[in-house]
Scaffold this active site. Sequence first.
Site, PDB file in Angstrom:
ATOM      1  CB  VAL B 104      -0.846   0.093   1.060  1.00 15.79           C
ATOM      2  CG1 VAL B 104      -1.838  -1.083   1.195  1.00 15.79           C
ATOM      3  CG2 VAL B 104      -0.290   0.253   2.457  1.00 15.79           C
ATOM      4  CE  LYS B 105       5.951   0.378  -3.316  1.00 16.39           C
ATOM      5  NZ  LYS B 105       5.394  -0.665  -3.753  1.00 16.39           N
TER       6      LYS B 105
END
Lengths: 303, 303
Positions: B104-105
């Site tokens: 998901v960074k």
Amino acid sequence: VSAPFAERALARVREAGSPLCVGLDPRLEQLPPALCDLDEIAAGPLAPIRRFSLALLDIAATVGIGFCKPQVAFFERYGAEGLALFAEVLGEARAAGLLTIADVKRGDIGSTAAAYAEAYLGKQAPFASDAITINPYLGPDAQGPFVEAASAHGCGLFVLVRTSNPGAAAVQAIADVDGRDVSTHVARWITSENRRLAGEDMRYGPIGAVIGGTVRAALVRRLRRELPRSFILAPGVGAQGAKARDTAPFFDSKGEGVLVPVSRGIALAWRDAPSGTDWKDAIRQRMQQLKHALAKVAADAAR
Amino acid sequence: VSAPFAERALARVREAGSPLCVGLDPRLEQLPPALCDLDEIAAGPLAPIRRFSLALLDIAATVGIGFCKPQVAFFERYGAEGLALFAEVLGEARAAGLLTIADVKRGDIGSTAAAYAEAYLGKQAPFASDAITINPYLGPDAQGPFVEAASAHGCGLFVLVRTSNPGAAAVQAIADVDGRDVSTHVARWITSENRRLAGEDMRYGPIGAVIGGTVRAALVRRLRRELPRSFILAPGVGAQGAKARDTAPFFDSKGEGVLVPVSRGIALAWRDAPSGTDWKDAIRQRMQQLKHALAKVAADAAR
């Protein structure tokens, strides 16, 4: 295709007479008592959060505010249903005449960045927004798909340059042997892209910058000089400690080029109001105060 | 509370006998012809994407792979319904016995970072995952809420250190006057946090690092030395050009401490198979090949 975001944003600030932007970071603990029906909350937090968010948009439209910035994290924490509400809030904000900045701080490479851009940019996007915030850590090529999508759809980007948290310097202030820090490198990339995309005749390009409202004035002025073609999104007024007057160094020489989002400072205004005050009146008055205070700072900056 | 992620990950790699991780970046254009019912796709892309994703998980479990890494962007582009599928895929992966890394960074400050952590970390989270990827641009204090939530729930984090894209150096390789670049600063923060959190008796702490599989070997070795207490997530094998043997410098002296996600290299295996091959067989064979190739690289690294 819409007109370029920067043109629409500039027109909207002039119409509104103020760079104020309503931040929407809805939390259960922000809800005024009148919205705290415990049976309803027990059945799920989204119904009261929805009512509060839509009320804020409604008040913002009445007060004549030009922008809203919903923060996706406060919807994402409620899963797919929370994100359905995020989409609804974005749609309602547009319907109320507000320009929308989805505060998502996304960033990834290649086709993954393109997939994120599809989520937010363009009329067909499920979370269609006028602009989004993005994270520059992965480098300029990773920002390419966002830039392409923004240009194609008349949308804007706000790239994190220098954030308002105490630890921001740990990465953002790392400076090379020539004294240029990470924030400056990112700012120069933004300006070079804005030149390429907007040409010399347009005042602002599609790529804006996020610089925290609590950043010290000398640093803001230095970064502002690196970003002559950018709208700056300056969060931090209110709960994070910055005052309206602290935004002065963000404005360009015409007193323009800035958007100031305020979230908790607006949402929690009902707590500071004398008892008996309707929560909507308290929030409306706070929006009006902030709108006028920021209009004055902008006017002073234009001298 | 689960056992610490790093312990669970180490055990899972040993059980599987390989550091292979199935990446899930589902795109319509990856679907094998057998799943391309045009009427169904016209009614919405999510039904065939769902069938393909669940089939990949099923095959991965049969082959005895230990990990899967779904990329949220490819679900987010389909809005709230896409994110409902993301939650379903995470649940099915766990049910199939895979450890999940939600790619998901995310990254933000203070209470916003905490809201993101609530979305992904912990059994009650709507997108409950064993680990997530996060972005370090905002600084160590912004990573604090993720670290706290991961520690509380026995989850892991993978912080972007050095990515696999051509432009990664533009930010990540900016080096201070002592020659320490941004990636090194981030790596040192990770190691200092792992020491604090895991103590000296545990081999790995909860905070891993993302280093692209295409990064040159000398740089990987240098960053590996800065990260003695971290699992490294090394994407880039397959579509991005790295080979299984390129992961050799990522392993520690015991041939451990690495996870290698492969997405397109697995999902598109049916395209390379002789005509008449069942697409599931083609994908199963590719998973087996990759699993064995990476097991061999790990074994060689342990000598």
